[in-house]
Design an enzyme around this catalytic site. Structure first.
Site, PDB file in Angstrom:
ATOM      1  N   PHE A 126       0.852  -1.194   0.000  1.00 54.91           N
ATOM      2  CA  PHE A 126       0.000   0.000   0.000  1.00 54.91           C
ATOM      3  C   PHE A 126       0.890   1.248   0.000  1.00 54.91           C
ATOM      4  O   PHE A 126       1.745   1.418   0.868  1.00 54.91           O
ATOM      5  CB  PHE A 126      -0.897   0.002   1.249  1.00 54.91           C
ATOM      6  N   GLY A 127       0.679   2.143  -0.944  1.00 55.01           N
ATOM      7  CA  GLY A 127       1.416   3.409  -1.013  1.00 55.01           C
ATOM      8  C   GLY A 127       0.472   4.567  -0.736  1.00 55.01           C
ATOM      9  O   GLY A 127      -0.666   4.580  -1.228  1.00 55.01           O
ATOM     10  N   TYR A 128       0.916   5.532   0.057  1.00 55.76           N
ATOM     11  CA  TYR A 128       0.052   6.670   0.419  1.00 55.76           C
ATOM     12  C   TYR A 128       0.769   8.010   0.249  1.00 55.76           C
ATOM     13  O   TYR A 128       0.170   9.065   0.454  1.00 55.76           O
ATOM     14  CB  TYR A 128      -0.446   6.520   1.871  1.00 55.76           C
ATOM     15  N   GLY A 129       2.069   7.977  -0.076  1.00 59.02           N
ATOM     16  CA  GLY A 129       2.833   9.219  -0.255  1.00 59.02           C
ATOM     17  C   GLY A 129       3.478   9.191  -1.627  1.00 59.02           C
ATOM     18  O   GLY A 129       2.794   9.036  -2.646  1.00 59.02           O
ATOM     19  N   SER A 130       4.804   9.306  -1.664  1.00 61.07           N
ATOM     20  CA  SER A 130       5.473   9.313  -2.969  1.00 61.07           C
ATOM     21  C   SER A 130       5.247   8.001  -3.714  1.00 61.07           C
ATOM     22  O   SER A 130       5.321   7.961  -4.940  1.00 61.07           O
ATOM     23  CB  SER A 130       6.971   9.572  -2.797  1.00 61.07           C
ATOM     24  N   GLU A 181      13.057   3.948   1.263  1.00 61.57           N
ATOM     25  CA  GLU A 181      12.293   4.379   2.446  1.00 61.57           C
ATOM     26  C   GLU A 181      13.139   4.326   3.729  1.00 61.57           C
ATOM     27  O   GLU A 181      12.584   4.305   4.827  1.00 61.57           O
ATOM     28  CB  GLU A 181      11.045   3.485   2.603  1.00 61.57           C
TER      29      GLU A 181
HETATM   30  C1  SIN Z   1       4.495   5.840   0.848  1.00 62.26           C
HETATM   31  O1  SIN Z   1       4.447   6.574  -0.126  1.00 62.26           O
HETATM   32  O2  SIN Z   1       3.694   4.872   0.950  1.00 62.26           O
HETATM   33  C2  SIN Z   1       5.519   6.009   1.916  1.00 62.26           C
HETATM   34  C3  SIN Z   1       5.964   7.401   2.139  1.00 62.26           C
HETATM   35  C4  SIN Z   1       6.690   8.029   0.989  1.00 62.26           C
HETATM   36  O3  SIN Z   1       7.585   7.392   0.403  1.00 62.26           O
HETATM   37  O4  SIN Z   1       6.393   9.182   0.645  1.00 62.26           O
END
Ligand code: SIN
Length: 181
Positions: free
Chosen positions: A13-17, A88
């Site tokens: 699951f990704g929520y940011g970049s 990360e």
């Molecule tokens: C994510 O995107 O899921 C983790 C945080 C990031 O790399 O910005």
């Protein structure tokens, strides 16, 4: 975290970049939701969007009962964790979690979370202070403001409402306007 190493594929699951910067191999990509977590610009970035002396701000997830975080799920092979762990590495750890895919399936997966006990954690600040810090920060991956603006665009594309991200985006754009005026 080695729990999924013997699986053929794993949902990430990704929520940011990870929503908009997909520089890794994946087999499938689908909008998804995570229950019980909310997105916050509370993690410092020393290695991507800032420097150790002048960290930028990036998102992490904070537990919040009844919250639902919109993001994107990728079906990947466990081999992809090595490059992702490197990407990360500034405070994020893999956590096993249940997530819901856009077709209604509930699956087990993995999410990278930076908890309050990591050295780069910055914690809460006002939206104005967060926007100012983002406007001023640059790192090896580029300006911190691009991280915020790309994330906000990607969330709009997903049809996701995220008052925290959109409020900081508005502050940043107002700040840029004032600087240009
Ligand atoms: C994510 O995107 O899921 C983790 C945080 C990031 O790399 O910005």
């Amino acid at each position: 975290m080695t729990r999924f190493d013997d699986h053929d594929t794993v949902w990430l699951f990704g929520y940011g970049s990870l929503i908009y910067k997909t520089d890794f191999a994946f087999l499938e990509r689908r909008p998804a939701r995570l229950r019980g977590w909310t997105r916050r610009f509370w993690q410092g970035s020393h290695d991507h969007r800032g420097t150790p002396d002048a960290p930028g701000r990036v998102v992490t997830l904070v537990p919040r009962e009844s919250a639902i975080c919109a993001g994107v799920a990728y079906r990947i092979t466990p081999a992809i964790f090595a490059p992702l762990d490197h990407r990360e590495k500034n405070g994020y750890l893999r956590l096993a979690t249940a997530l819901t895919l856009d077709d209604g399936r509930d699956v087990e997966g993995v999410v990278y979370i930076a908890t309050a006990d990591n050295a780069a954690f910055l914690g809460p600040a006002s939206k104005q202070a967060i926007a100012r810090q983002i406007a001023a920060s640059h790192g090896p991956s580029g300006p911190n403001r691009d991280y915020l603006l790309h994330l906000a665009d990607a969330l709009r594309e997903l049809g996701a409402d995220d008052p925290h991200v959109f409020a900081i985006e508005r502050e940043l754009l107002a700040l840029v306007q004032r600087t240009l005026a």
